[in-house]
Scaffold this motif. Sequence first.
Motif, PDB file in Angstrom:
ATOM      1  N   GLY A 155       0.579  -1.466   0.114  1.00 12.82           N
ATOM      2  CA  GLY A 155       0.540  -0.363  -0.184  1.00 12.82           C
ATOM      3  C   GLY A 155       0.750   1.058   0.385  1.00 12.82           C
ATOM      4  N   THR A 156       1.897   1.298  -0.773  1.00 13.54           N
ATOM      5  CA  THR A 156       2.587   2.412  -0.771  1.00 13.54           C
ATOM      6  C   THR A 156       2.861   3.058  -2.286  1.00 13.54           C
ATOM      7  OG1 THR A 156       4.502   0.682  -1.206  1.00 13.54           O
ATOM      8  CG2 THR A 156       4.053   1.736   1.481  1.00 13.54           C
ATOM      9  N   PRO A 157       1.446   3.681  -2.706  1.00 16.31           N
ATOM     10  CA  PRO A 157       1.641   3.967  -4.444  1.00 16.31           C
ATOM     11  C   PRO A 157       3.014   4.793  -5.027  1.00 16.31           C
ATOM     12  CG  PRO A 157      -0.019   4.567  -3.021  1.00 16.31           C
ATOM     13  CD  PRO A 157       0.825   3.013  -1.807  1.00 16.31           C
ATOM     14  N   THR A 158       3.326   5.937  -4.256  1.00 19.62           N
ATOM     15  CA  THR A 158       4.086   6.470  -4.217  1.00 19.62           C
ATOM     16  C   THR A 158       5.625   5.991  -4.775  1.00 19.62           C
ATOM     17  OG1 THR A 158       5.096   6.991  -2.070  1.00 19.62           O
ATOM     18  CG2 THR A 158       3.107   7.737  -3.499  1.00 19.62           C
ATOM     19  N   LEU A 159       6.078   4.950  -4.246  1.00 23.49           N
ATOM     20  CA  LEU A 159       7.819   4.334  -3.742  1.00 23.49           C
ATOM     21  C   LEU A 159       7.806   4.368  -4.784  1.00 23.49           C
ATOM     22  CD1 LEU A 159       9.217   4.460  -2.138  1.00 23.49           C
ATOM     23  CD2 LEU A 159       9.096   1.386  -1.288  1.00 23.49           C
ATOM     24  N   ARG A 160       8.916   4.879  -5.894  1.00 17.69           N
ATOM     25  CA  ARG A 160       8.920   4.093  -7.207  1.00 17.69           C
ATOM     26  C   ARG A 160       9.955   3.500  -7.147  1.00 17.69           C
ATOM     27  NH1 ARG A 160       8.108   9.445  -8.055  1.00 17.69           N
ATOM     28  NH2 ARG A 160      10.405   9.709  -9.034  1.00 17.69           N
ATOM     29  N   SER A 161      11.208   3.698  -6.162  1.00 15.43           N
ATOM     30  CA  SER A 161      12.348   3.270  -6.329  1.00 15.43           C
ATOM     31  C   SER A 161      13.007   2.687  -4.937  1.00 15.43           C
ATOM     32  CB  SER A 161      13.881   4.305  -6.078  1.00 15.43           C
ATOM     33  OG  SER A 161      14.705   3.707  -6.969  1.00 15.43           O
ATOM     34  N   LEU A 162      13.077   1.406  -4.597  1.00  8.15           N
ATOM     35  CA  LEU A 162      13.779   1.124  -3.181  1.00  8.15           C
ATOM     36  C   LEU A 162      15.132   0.073  -3.432  1.00  8.15           C
ATOM     37  CD1 LEU A 162      11.256  -0.865  -0.731  1.00  8.15           C
ATOM     38  CD2 LEU A 162      13.720  -0.489  -0.385  1.00  8.15           C
ATOM     39  N   ALA A 163      15.834   1.196  -3.044  1.00 12.75           N
ATOM     40  CA  ALA A 163      17.339   0.187  -2.792  1.00 12.75           C
ATOM     41  C   ALA A 163      17.552  -0.582  -2.015  1.00 12.75           C
ATOM     42  CB  ALA A 163      18.392   1.740  -3.056  1.00 12.75           C
ATOM     43  N   TYR A 164      18.683  -1.578  -1.902  1.00 17.85           N
ATOM     44  CA  TYR A 164      18.630  -2.013  -1.201  1.00 17.85           C
ATOM     45  C   TYR A 164      20.235  -2.764  -0.824  1.00 17.85           C
ATOM     46  CZ  TYR A 164      18.021  -6.500  -3.614  1.00 17.85           C
ATOM     47  OH  TYR A 164      18.022  -7.666  -5.101  1.00 17.85           O
ATOM     48  N   GLY A 165      21.001  -2.720   0.250  1.00 17.71           N
ATOM     49  CA  GLY A 165      22.805  -2.974   0.128  1.00 17.71           C
ATOM     50  C   GLY A 165      22.788  -3.182   1.843  1.00 17.71           C
ATOM     51  N   GLY A 166      24.336  -2.961   1.739  1.00 19.33           N
ATOM     52  CA  GLY A 166      25.453  -3.325   3.450  1.00 19.33           C
ATOM     53  C   GLY A 166      25.344  -4.676   3.777  1.00 19.33           C
ATOM     54  N   ALA A 167      24.528  -5.663   2.971  1.00 17.66           N
ATOM     55  CA  ALA A 167      25.011  -6.674   4.086  1.00 17.66           C
ATOM     56  C   ALA A 167      24.368  -7.971   2.543  1.00 17.66           C
ATOM     57  CB  ALA A 167      24.568  -7.406   4.742  1.00 17.66           C
ATOM     58  N   ARG A 168      24.399  -8.836   2.479  1.00 18.38           N
ATOM     59  CA  ARG A 168      23.791  -9.974   1.492  1.00 18.38           C
ATOM     60  C   ARG A 168      21.857 -10.108   2.456  1.00 18.38           C
ATOM     61  NH1 ARG A 168      24.588 -14.607   3.135  1.00 18.38           N
ATOM     62  NH2 ARG A 168      23.845 -15.504   1.289  1.00 18.38           N
ATOM     63  N   THR A 169      21.690  -9.735   0.709  1.00 15.79           N
ATOM     64  CA  THR A 169      20.043 -10.205   1.096  1.00 15.79           C
ATOM     65  C   THR A 169      19.064 -11.860   0.954  1.00 15.79           C
ATOM     66  OG1 THR A 169      19.378  -7.862   0.353  1.00 15.79           O
ATOM     67  CG2 THR A 169      17.642  -8.981   0.655  1.00 15.79           C
ATOM     68  N   PRO A 170      18.267 -12.415   1.768  1.00 15.22           N
ATOM     69  CA  PRO A 170      17.857 -13.496   2.446  1.00 15.22           C
ATOM     70  C   PRO A 170      17.019 -13.460   0.504  1.00 15.22           C
ATOM     71  CG  PRO A 170      18.429 -12.943   4.214  1.00 15.22           C
ATOM     72  CD  PRO A 170      18.693 -11.713   3.146  1.00 15.22           C
ATOM     73  N   ARG A 171      17.743 -14.433  -0.206  1.00 10.76           N
ATOM     74  CA  ARG A 171      16.670 -14.466  -2.020  1.00 10.76           C
ATOM     75  C   ARG A 171      15.306 -14.367  -1.228  1.00 10.76           C
ATOM     76  NH1 ARG A 171      17.977 -16.276  -7.251  1.00 10.76           N
ATOM     77  NH2 ARG A 171      16.423 -16.620  -8.123  1.00 10.76           N
ATOM     78  N   PRO A 172      14.756 -15.641  -0.585  1.00 13.69           N
ATOM     79  CA  PRO A 172      13.388 -15.629  -0.170  1.00 13.69           C
ATOM     80  C   PRO A 172      12.770 -13.854   0.421  1.00 13.69           C
ATOM     81  CG  PRO A 172      14.535 -17.276   1.170  1.00 13.69           C
ATOM     82  CD  PRO A 172      16.060 -16.085   1.060  1.00 13.69           C
ATOM     83  N   VAL A 173      13.378 -13.419   1.266  1.00 14.70           N
ATOM     84  CA  VAL A 173      13.528 -12.226   1.867  1.00 14.70           C
ATOM     85  C   VAL A 173      12.904 -11.300   0.581  1.00 14.70           C
ATOM     86  CG1 VAL A 173      13.923 -10.152   2.937  1.00 14.70           C
ATOM     87  CG2 VAL A 173      13.863 -12.172   4.035  1.00 14.70           C
ATOM     88  N   LEU A 174      13.937 -10.998  -0.354  1.00 13.62           N
ATOM     89  CA  LEU A 174      13.336 -10.338  -1.851  1.00 13.62           C
ATOM     90  C   LEU A 174      12.728 -10.896  -2.889  1.00 13.62           C
ATOM     91  CD1 LEU A 174      15.022  -8.220  -3.255  1.00 13.62           C
ATOM     92  CD2 LEU A 174      16.210  -9.629  -4.719  1.00 13.62           C
ATOM     93  N   GLU A 175      12.712 -11.827  -2.953  1.00 13.58           N
ATOM     94  CA  GLU A 175      10.918 -12.531  -3.258  1.00 13.58           C
ATOM     95  C   GLU A 175      10.249 -11.914  -3.291  1.00 13.58           C
ATOM     96  OE1 GLU A 175      12.238 -16.469  -4.132  1.00 13.58           O
ATOM     97  OE2 GLU A 175      13.586 -16.461  -5.961  1.00 13.58           O
ATOM     98  N   ARG A 176       9.636 -12.036  -2.073  1.00 12.37           N
ATOM     99  CA  ARG A 176       8.639 -12.148  -1.174  1.00 12.37           C
ATOM    100  C   ARG A 176       8.140  -9.863  -1.546  1.00 12.37           C
ATOM    101  NH1 ARG A 176       3.387 -11.814   0.915  1.00 12.37           N
ATOM    102  NH2 ARG A 176       3.087 -10.665   2.781  1.00 12.37           N
ATOM    103  N   ALA A 177       9.997  -9.265  -0.890  1.00  8.85           N
ATOM    104  CA  ALA A 177       9.301  -7.993  -1.248  1.00  8.85           C
ATOM    105  C   ALA A 177       8.848  -7.480  -2.495  1.00  8.85           C
ATOM    106  CB  ALA A 177      11.179  -7.446  -0.508  1.00  8.85           C
TER     107      ALA A 177
END
Length: 488
Positions: free
Chosen positions: A247-269
């Motif tokens: 429910g965040t229609p204005t959010l066009r870009s979401l960057a992530y980093g700083g450590a490894r991101t678990p693939r299940p978390v990324l796919e859900r995101a």
Amino acid sequence: MRENSILMNIGMLLEMAVSAGDRAAVTTGGRSLTASELRGLARAAARRFRGRPAVLYLGANHPAYPVALFGAALAGVPFVPLNYRLGEEQLSDLRSRHPGALELHPADLDALVEPGEPGEEPEEAPGQAPEPDGDAVAVLLYTSGTTAAPKAAVLRHRHLLAYVLNTLEFASAGVDDAALVAVPPYHIAGLANLLTNLYTGRRVVYMPAFDAGEWLETVRREGITHALLVPTMLARIVAAVDGDDAGTPTLRSLAYGGARTPRPVLERALQVFPGTGFVNAYGLTETASSIAVLGPGDHRKALASDDPLVRARLSSVGRPLPGVEFQIRGEDGEPLPTGETGLVFVRGEQISGEYGGRSTLDEGGWFPTRDRGRLDEGGYLFIEGRADDTIIRGGENIAPAEIEDVLLAHPGIVEAAVVGVPDPEWGQRLVAVVAGDGEPEEIRRWVRERLRSSKTPDTVVFRARLPKTDTGKVLRRVLQAELENTHA
């Protein structure tokens, strides 16, 4: 850029922001500062800072952070944001490395953003300010110290300016663009987010402390268009979403980093932010922020592809930014062919690789990241963990990241780290430390079925949670010390 960098200072970014139009630059708790107000406060701060050996910032995200950063730059003084969450002993050690420095504590921050303080000195003549010097130290940032004690990375003005000027377009943001910054001010991402958003004209909205529910509410309330998160934050936000849409229609870009991101978390995101472009940003403190990115198109293409090589790129950190080169080397220092795993080296104008006056760049200007990785035929970089993390079992080099990815795919495991402990027969034995549910033998079988037996943990240890830095990196030295005492 290098020829002219001697005359540059990050303060020029603030001047450019003012020239682009006096709109809100920074917002915290409903209060905003325009670019010109920020410049006025920074000039006042510079008069106070001048003559000090350094300015130490010991607070959370606050409008005083950009005031102090640019004030130090205008005064020609190094800015040193410290992790205020450290224990008193650790914090005292870091402070003792900067005798005579001006310290800014939480109680000092509000006064720094109040204009026209009583007793303020009159405006100085331009000649009294130090000449801009691109080779001067802009910021000292202490590394997170996941495998060793923290050390101060030196970032000079030219390094930070190279990152901003080589990768972004000035005043390119829309009038309503806003970036939510929840990462701490003592992290390179906190510094880079301020500089890049100010340069592009995007309003910076600070969160003093991270909370997943409050983060979602702030995105909606402030009309946030861009945000940066570390993996632990992303995981908590995904878990806080009720249903299949954040429910965040204005959010066009979401960057992530700083450590490894678990693939299940990324796919859900990717599922709960369907209209958001994801960017995986890879960088180090010593590289003045990001040096490679996996862009939105790469994410969606990899997720939708039936080609295993393309789909695998969802686990990569993307391709190098403009002006940045990568090279993969073997243990003998020689470059390796495409596809082979080795030590990652990087070169470019934004690369510092300096600690306390000592450069770690080689004769060709290459910086040893101490990460292990490989490049595929498309130039995508895959990071397989820190070289220091490599486990040698029976003469075989084993990257913990490969095993950790398999463990995190287990439905009952939410956190995982694999470390090596001394073993008289094999040299090192594999110990998996996990948070979640499951039986040790069943988890070992899960790994063995997906990797060969030599990469199956010899022991599985359960913890309520793993020790981590604020940016989500597992503190392996803490686990190593615990396990060598209990499982060696």
